[in-house]
Structures are given as structure tokens and as C-alpha cells.
Design a protein around this motif. Sequence first.
Motif, PDB file in Angstrom:
ATOM      1  N   LEU A   1      43.730  57.574  51.200  1.00 55.81           N
ATOM      2  CA  LEU A   1      42.904  56.483  50.681  1.00 55.81           C
ATOM      3  C   LEU A   1      42.092  55.940  51.861  1.00 55.81           C
ATOM      4  O   LEU A   1      42.562  55.105  52.633  1.00 55.81           O
ATOM      5  CB  LEU A   1      43.783  55.386  50.084  1.00 55.81           C
ATOM      6  N   ASN A   2      40.870  56.400  51.994  1.00 56.71           N
ATOM      7  CA  ASN A   2      40.123  56.168  53.235  1.00 56.71           C
ATOM      8  C   ASN A   2      38.729  55.593  53.076  1.00 56.71           C
ATOM      9  O   ASN A   2      38.051  55.341  54.083  1.00 56.71           O
ATOM     10  CB  ASN A   2      40.010  57.479  54.025  1.00 56.71           C
ATOM     11  N   ALA A   3      38.249  55.383  51.848  1.00 55.76           N
ATOM     12  CA  ALA A   3      36.895  54.855  51.661  1.00 55.76           C
ATOM     13  C   ALA A   3      36.959  53.598  50.804  1.00 55.76           C
ATOM     14  O   ALA A   3      37.685  53.551  49.798  1.00 55.76           O
ATOM     15  CB  ALA A   3      35.986  55.893  51.010  1.00 55.76           C
ATOM     16  N   VAL A   4      36.195  52.564  51.185  1.00 60.19           N
ATOM     17  CA  VAL A   4      36.362  51.228  50.625  1.00 60.19           C
ATOM     18  C   VAL A   4      35.066  50.681  50.044  1.00 60.19           C
ATOM     19  O   VAL A   4      34.012  50.755  50.677  1.00 60.19           O
ATOM     20  CB  VAL A   4      36.870  50.250  51.706  1.00 60.19           C
ATOM     21  N   PHE A   5      35.164  50.119  48.835  1.00 59.00           N
ATOM     22  CA  PHE A   5      34.076  49.359  48.217  1.00 59.00           C
ATOM     23  C   PHE A   5      34.551  47.921  48.119  1.00 59.00           C
ATOM     24  O   PHE A   5      35.593  47.648  47.524  1.00 59.00           O
ATOM     25  CB  PHE A   5      33.749  49.911  46.821  1.00 59.00           C
ATOM     26  N   PHE A   6      33.799  46.980  48.667  1.00 60.80           N
ATOM     27  CA  PHE A   6      34.223  45.588  48.685  1.00 60.80           C
ATOM     28  C   PHE A   6      33.715  44.812  47.470  1.00 60.80           C
ATOM     29  O   PHE A   6      32.593  45.008  47.000  1.00 60.80           O
ATOM     30  CB  PHE A   6      33.750  44.894  49.962  1.00 60.80           C
ATOM     31  N   THR A   7      34.580  43.904  47.000  1.00 57.44           N
ATOM     32  CA  THR A   7      34.266  43.008  45.891  1.00 57.44           C
ATOM     33  C   THR A   7      34.613  41.584  46.331  1.00 57.44           C
ATOM     34  O   THR A   7      34.914  41.351  47.502  1.00 57.44           O
ATOM     35  CB  THR A   7      35.083  43.375  44.644  1.00 57.44           C
ATOM     36  N   SER A   8      34.602  40.652  45.391  1.00 58.55           N
ATOM     37  CA  SER A   8      34.961  39.272  45.716  1.00 58.55           C
ATOM     38  C   SER A   8      36.265  38.830  45.070  1.00 58.55           C
ATOM     39  O   SER A   8      36.712  37.707  45.304  1.00 58.55           O
ATOM     40  CB  SER A   8      33.842  38.317  45.276  1.00 58.55           C
ATOM     41  N   SER A   9      36.893  39.686  44.248  1.00 59.68           N
ATOM     42  CA  SER A   9      38.102  39.260  43.541  1.00 59.68           C
ATOM     43  C   SER A   9      38.823  40.456  42.949  1.00 59.68           C
ATOM     44  O   SER A   9      38.290  41.573  42.899  1.00 59.68           O
ATOM     45  CB  SER A   9      37.734  38.310  42.399  1.00 59.68           C
ATOM     46  N   GLY A  10      40.025  40.196  42.447  1.00 61.26           N
ATOM     47  CA  GLY A  10      40.772  41.245  41.770  1.00 61.26           C
ATOM     48  C   GLY A  10      40.128  41.673  40.470  1.00 61.26           C
ATOM     49  O   GLY A  10      40.133  42.857  40.127  1.00 61.26           O
ATOM     50  N   SER A  11      39.574  40.735  39.730  1.00 55.78           N
ATOM     51  CA  SER A  11      38.878  41.085  38.488  1.00 55.78           C
ATOM     52  C   SER A  11      37.690  42.001  38.781  1.00 55.78           C
ATOM     53  O   SER A  11      37.462  42.990  38.068  1.00 55.78           O
ATOM     54  CB  SER A  11      38.401  39.817  37.773  1.00 55.78           C
ATOM     55  N   GLU A  12      36.922  41.664  39.805  1.00 61.77           N
ATOM     56  CA  GLU A  12      35.795  42.520  40.184  1.00 61.77           C
ATOM     57  C   GLU A  12      36.267  43.891  40.661  1.00 61.77           C
ATOM     58  O   GLU A  12      35.614  44.906  40.390  1.00 61.77           O
ATOM     59  CB  GLU A  12      34.969  41.846  41.278  1.00 61.77           C
ATOM     60  N   SER A  13      37.387  43.930  41.371  1.00 68.62           N
ATOM     61  CA  SER A  13      37.929  45.212  41.811  1.00 68.62           C
ATOM     62  C   SER A  13      38.288  46.076  40.615  1.00 68.62           C
ATOM     63  O   SER A  13      38.034  47.292  40.594  1.00 68.62           O
ATOM     64  CB  SER A  13      39.159  44.994  42.698  1.00 68.62           C
ATOM     65  N   ASN A  14      38.888  45.459  39.596  1.00 66.78           N
ATOM     66  CA  ASN A  14      39.243  46.207  38.397  1.00 66.78           C
ATOM     67  C   ASN A  14      38.014  46.753  37.681  1.00 66.78           C
ATOM     68  O   ASN A  14      37.935  47.943  37.374  1.00 66.78           O
ATOM     69  CB  ASN A  14      40.058  45.323  37.454  1.00 66.78           C
ATOM     70  N   ASP A  15      37.035  45.893  37.404  1.00 65.90           N
ATOM     71  CA  ASP A  15      35.845  46.370  36.700  1.00 65.90           C
ATOM     72  C   ASP A  15      35.112  47.439  37.497  1.00 65.90           C
ATOM     73  O   ASP A  15      34.568  48.398  36.934  1.00 65.90           O
ATOM     74  CB  ASP A  15      34.915  45.190  36.400  1.00 65.90           C
ATOM     75  N   THR A  16      35.104  47.297  38.821  1.00 69.55           N
ATOM     76  CA  THR A  16      34.480  48.317  39.674  1.00 69.55           C
ATOM     77  C   THR A  16      35.191  49.647  39.535  1.00 69.55           C
ATOM     78  O   THR A  16      34.544  50.702  39.429  1.00 69.55           O
ATOM     79  CB  THR A  16      34.504  47.854  41.143  1.00 69.55           C
ATOM     80  N   ALA A  17      36.517  49.614  39.517  1.00 66.08           N
ATOM     81  CA  ALA A  17      37.290  50.850  39.419  1.00 66.08           C
ATOM     82  C   ALA A  17      37.023  51.582  38.110  1.00 66.08           C
ATOM     83  O   ALA A  17      36.898  52.809  38.078  1.00 66.08           O
ATOM     84  CB  ALA A  17      38.779  50.554  39.553  1.00 66.08           C
ATOM     85  N   TYR A  18      36.915  50.839  36.996  1.00 64.87           N
ATOM     86  CA  TYR A  18      36.654  51.489  35.714  1.00 64.87           C
ATOM     87  C   TYR A  18      35.283  52.164  35.729  1.00 64.87           C
ATOM     88  O   TYR A  18      35.120  53.287  35.242  1.00 64.87           O
ATOM     89  CB  TYR A  18      36.708  50.469  34.562  1.00 64.87           C
TER      90      TYR A  18
END
Length: 439
Positions: free
Chosen positions: A112-129
Motif C-alpha cells: 500500500l504505497n500510493a496516497v490520495f488525500f481527502t478531508s474526512s473519513g466520509s470523503e475517503s469512503n466516497d473516493t474509494a468507491y
Amino acid sequence: MVKTEIKETLIDLDKKHFIHPTSSLKQQQETGAPFIFTEGKGVYLTDISGKKVLEGMASLWNVNVGYGRKELAEAAREQMEKLAFTNSFSSMGNEPAIRLAAKLAELTPGDLNAVFFTSSGSESNDTAYKLARYYWKIQGSPEKTKIISRKKGYHGVNIGATSATGITPFQEMTSSLAPDFLHVDTFSTESLRKCIEIEGPDKIAAFIAEPVQGAGGVNIAPDGYFQEIRKICDENNILFIADEVITGFGRTGKMFACEHYGIVPDIMLLAKGITSGYIPLGAVVVTDRIHKDLIKYSEGVLLHGYTYSGHATACAVALKNIEIIEKESLIENSRLMGKELLDGFYKIQKEIDIVGEVRTLGLIGAVEIINPVTNTRFPAHIAPKVSAEAAKRGLIIRTVVFEGMDTLVFSPPLVINQKEIEELLSILREALLAVQNSL
């Protein structure tokens, strides 16, 4: 003004102007804020009246390094003076974001070596989908869109995250959920296999799960469950997303909860403990395989990003926060104090009849409330009464009272020590006895 007058003024302004998240709007108007906090230090908060309380939840599972850390304020100040913010669109960058991405790659398991930054856990979830569906789309499988999650799972309150959440009241709040979200039984690998068989693996983009369900009741997976989940996803060409928003950064006695199970997800979601709540930040970490395929198959611009993705000040605070976690051995403290917490729960369980199952993994835990006569849940929820009694005595805890649960949940700051654990347990015992004696 004296403090009482200030408090009354703030309560009045609060009622008129502040719509509180995940709160009873009617209760806010009737009783006002139960606490208006003005100061925090270590595991304690102090309200405007001068009352001091032990924060048994680290606020929202997230103040891992405790309150009042001047190092984090200094890190923010230093970064703001140099460069508070600049956007990361069009491949532009800043040093804290780049260094934090590299640090997360070092800390997260496997590749797990590449990162996309968000502002929250909710944003992290929607980004992942979105990334999971995009990943399959650019490889010629646009029909792989469905996301499977679990009952009692919690993933946030954006529309996609709400749709993935497997807690009924959250879904019933809106009349328009996002399509292509499915839910399977919490710890049944057979339920997942059956869902895949019915829907077809060629229609499923990803399976998402919290390594320990937090808001759903602190539900800890049985031995072998996640190993089998990893196998099922691999067999069916489905991405496995681990939602470590609550469990990341030492909460369970490991840096990440996936390490307890010896598995590496394809995508890991982070937030909360990444900055210990001192500033908003989230992250989506993907494997080298996914990163390389995104580069290989995508064309043009990746049209997804938030204004504050890779926020320089937030990333600087995160780096300092991680430094504190490592320097002060807070992961080991989480493991040791988590054991003390569980031992205390067991003692209370033996003494107090209304205490049912107890459990912890590191410093995340739960105490079930049961009717000792029937060994089932009381007709009316009892956990909120215990929480209210605990608050009177100086302890903040949360309750889970949906999906058939009547549960007290705990998640104190990782800096908590033996004496503070004893204080937490003492207040909990008093609150439980007060409620039991009133039944």
C-alpha cells in the motif's frame, strides 16, 4: 459576565444558530448543550462551568494523542507561517503532503504505497468507491460497479458512504440512496459468497469492511474471518477495501487493525487518528498494482479531487502527530491499557447483573447491557441511562442502541494511563450500579 451568564448566553445562541450533527434537534431546543467545553488536557475535558470529565471516547474515536498537545499547535503555526495552503490540482504539490504520503507508504502494510488525500473519513469512503469503479472501467469492465458492505458497518454520511453504511437509521434519514450498494451479514463469509454468486462477480467492484466495526457496536471479527474474505475477493477479482478510519494509528494495539489478521487490502481508508482530530484530514491508500494500472490505463485528467486534498497545514500536523505516536510508544500503550480495560470489564461483569458480553481490542471496547432474568435485551434501552449517569460522575462514553443492540462503547485517548483506566472503570461501575438499582 460571570461564567453562568456566559453559559446561558452561549446556550441561547447555540439554540438559535447551531444545527448540531448527529444530535436530537428537539432535545437541543429543550435542554441546550449538556456540555460546552473550553479546555482539554490529556484524557480530560473541562466545560465552561469548570467541570472536568474523562473523555472515554477520545471525542469521536479520534483524539489518539490526547488533548492539549502544544507540539501539534506549533506544527500548524510553523507551516501556516511558511505556506498554509496551496491546491494540489494539475500535479502541483507541497512538501508536507509529499512527505506524509511517503510516511503513510512506510507505515501501511504490504505494498500500500500510493496516497490520495481527502478531508474526512466520509470523503475517503466516497473516493474509494469512485476509484474502484474507475479502476475497472478503464480496464474494460465498466459493468463492475456494485459495492458490497456489511450489516452494522458504518462508513460515513456522504451519499455514497451512507449507502454503504449497514445501519438502518442512517439509511432511513434520506429518501434517495445511491444505487449499486449491497449488504451482507456481518461475520458470515457464506453470506458474502452467496451475494457474489447471485449478483455475479463481473458486476462487483469491491467489498468494504471495517476491521473492527465501531459505530455499529465495536464488533470484533472471529479468527479466520478476514483471511477468508481476502481469499474470496481474490478468487472473484473483487477489490477489498479496509475502512481503517476509526481503527488506524494505534487504536487497536497495532498501527492498523488489518495487521491483527495478517492481510493487506487493495485499498485502505484513513482519517480521524491521522491528526488526532487537531485538523481535518483523510487519506485513501492503494497498492502498487492499482496505482500502476491507474497510470497505465487512464487517459486525460483524473477528474476527482477536493479543494483541500493534500492541505499543507493538515499534512504537517499529521506528520507531527505520527511522530508523537511513534516516539511515545502509544501503540504499545494501547495494547497494554486495552488489556487493563478488558480485565476491568470482566470484574464489573462478575459483579453487576445487567452487564452481558464485554470485549476490547487495544483501546476500543464495548459493554453489552442485558436483562439478567431473560438473558436478552431489556424492552427499553438501558445503555443511555448508564451513559447519563456516567456523565454526571465525570465520564463521557457513547451508546449504540439500534439494530437490536443496547451497548456502551469506549475509545479513550491512547495516552491514557493505569490510574486513569482505574478512574474510568470506577465511574462506569458506579453508573451501572445506579441504573441497575433503579430498575
